[in-house]
Design an enzyme around this catalytic site. Structure first.
Site, short mmCIF file in Angstrom:
data_model
loop_
_atom_site.label_atom_id
_atom_site.label_comp_id
_atom_site.label_asym_id
_atom_site.label_seq_id
_atom_site.Cartn_x
_atom_site.Cartn_y
_atom_site.Cartn_z
CD GLU A 129 -2.86 1.28 0.26
OE1 GLU A 129 -3.77 0.45 0.23
OE2 GLU A 129 -2.76 2.20 -0.58
CB VAL A 132 0.75 3.82 -5.08
CG1 VAL A 132 0.12 4.85 -6.00
CG2 VAL A 132 1.39 2.71 -5.89
N GLY A 134 1.89 7.35 -0.78
CA GLY A 134 2.16 7.38 0.68
C GLY A 134 1.00 6.91 1.52
CE LYS A 205 5.28 7.40 -5.70
NZ LYS A 205 5.51 8.81 -5.37
N GLY A 302 6.39 11.25 3.57
CA GLY A 302 6.55 11.67 4.97
C GLY A 302 6.54 10.47 5.90
#
Ligand code: HSE
Length: 436
Positions: A129, A132, A134, A205, A302
């Site tokens: 998961e 792609v 984040g 992605k 992040g």
């Protein structure tokens, strides 16, 4: 309560975030999946380095294979990046019967078929998961939430660095190179920033998204990829004047002729929600046959945001541990034997609207010559702006929007226009999409 032991490969931004999220939300996570999840082992290149997480109860090593093969480790979380050592470790984990969670888009886009085949043979799960967009649960949305639909197309802002650059150029009139430097300093960019600005990261992605949207094999080499390095402040301003924004989009579309897979700068109407996704944020717009258009928005990178997706995958693995392998959700959302070898279209066969910018000599007959070439190639003009002749310059900028046309016809027309003596330099072309 039963315990699941995680072995982490990589303790950087996402690895540290994963340790933190698992720790901070431990109680909620156990209530959700019925297991206590603990990070027992982790590898890093430098185990003496200060970390963003507490590693006091984790056994650290510089040897990732020692983590992968440790008998206590149930789930290997691969956060090494790249597709050399990461591939080796993921295959080793599968060979040892370990489930794998990875945030590695390049690995899945380029080697996913081999990895999923090996995992299926060994009866283990590989979840991705975080690879792609984040923290946005777009893989889950496509594989599960939209499973009742025939997906018609999707379009996404799936690279935060590129979006940050285009946003700063538009909002603050800054130069491309200057904003890229800042994105690197802020840690948004890939180790090699050309992956961001040339669209390679987005193409990785998009490869994954297209595969699970349409049930086709992963085919990174079929993505038509163009970066944002040729976009100028002038283009950003022109787009604004015409009611558009420029976004670096990954687009996958099913057409009668085949499937389009493309990453390129795109003019989209400023009124579209996705046109207002700014800074490092990501968004994916998916058009399903039953549900219509749906939009997924959130942080595409992040520490904690990406860890949110990694932890969700670990929870999914825990929940499916006792589910027979043949009843688990297939890795690409479709039964592996049902993946269809649909034609993937070359860029020449893609239809799009276009924004064209060229520098012309300000003299009689120039416009007529250009419009004749466009007309001869069946290209109809939708809007045209001729800017006032900038003082002291030899040329005048000419900007136009065209109606829909095959890229092949547009390429022929551009080549002819560039041969006109009154045209200076190259014609800049940006595809335009209404996203309807
Ligand atoms: N460099 C990537 C981006 C990180 O800017 O989106 C997340 O994949």
């Amino acid at each position: 309560m039963k315990v699941i032991t995680v072995g982490l490969l990589g303790l950087g931004t996402v690895g540290g975030g994963t340790v933190n999220v698992l720790k901070h939300n431990a109680e909620e996570i156990s209530r959700r999946c019925g297991y206590q999840i603990r990070v027992g082992h982790a590898s890093a290149r430098d185990i003496t380095k200060a970390r963003i997480c507490d590693t006091s109860d984790i056994q650290l090593t510089t040897d990732p294979a020692a983590v992968v093969t440790h008998p206590d480790v149930d789930v290997v979380v691969e956060l090494i990046g790249g597709d050399t050592l990461a591939l080796e470790m993921v295959l080793l984990a599968i060979e040892h019967g370990k489930h794998v969670v990875t945030a590695n888009k390049a690995l899945i886009a380029r080697h996913g078929s081999r990895i999923f085949a090996a995992a299926s043979e060994r009866g283990v799960m590989v979840a991705y998961e975080a690879a792609v967009a984040g923290g946005i649960p777009i893989i889950k949305a496509l594989r599960e939430g939209l499973a009742g639909n025939r997906i018609e197309w999707l379009a996404g802002i799936i690279n935060g660095t590129g979006n940050f650059i285009l946003t700063e150029m538009r909002e603050k009139g800054r130069d491309f190179a200057d904003v890229l430097r800042e994105a690197q300093q802020l840690g948004y960019a890939e180790a090699d920033p050309t992956f961001d600005v040339e669209g390679i990261d987005a193409a990785h992605k998009l490869t994954i998204l297209a595969s699970i949207a349409f049930g086709i094999p992963l085919s990174f080499s079929s993505v038509n990829t163009e970066g944002i390095t040729k976009i100028t402040r002038e283009d950003v301003r022109n787009a604004e004047e015409l009611g558009y924004r420029i976004k670096h989009l990954g687009i996958a579309r099913r057409t009668d002729a085949g499937i389009e897979l493309r990453v390129h700068p795109t003019l989209i109407p400023a009124t579209q929600l996705i046109a207002n996704v700014n800074g490092v944020m990501n968004a994916v717009l998916v058009k399903g046959s039953a549900v219509g258009p749906t939009l997924y928005y959130g942080a595409g990178a992040g520490s904690n945001a990406t860890a949110s997706a990694v932890v969700a995958d670990i929870i999914d693995v825990a929940r499916a541990l006792n589910v027979p392998a043949e009843l688990r959700i297939p890795a690409l959302g479709f039964q592996p034997q049902e993946l269809a070898n649909t034609t993937l279209l070359p860029m020449d066969a893609v239809e799009s609207y276009y924004y064209l910018r060229m520098a012309v000599t300000d003299e009689r007959g120039v416009l007529a010559a250009i419009t004749k070439i466009l007309g001869d190639n069946d290209i109809s003009i939708e809007a045209l702006i001729q800017k006032a002749h900038p003082e002291g310059e030899l040329t005048t900028p000419l900007v136009m929007l065209t109606h829909k046309v095959l890229e092949g016809a547009m390429n022929r027309a551009i080549a002819e226009i560039e041969r006109l003596p009154s045209i200076h330099g190259q014609v800049l072309r940006i595809r335009t999409e209404p996203l309807q």
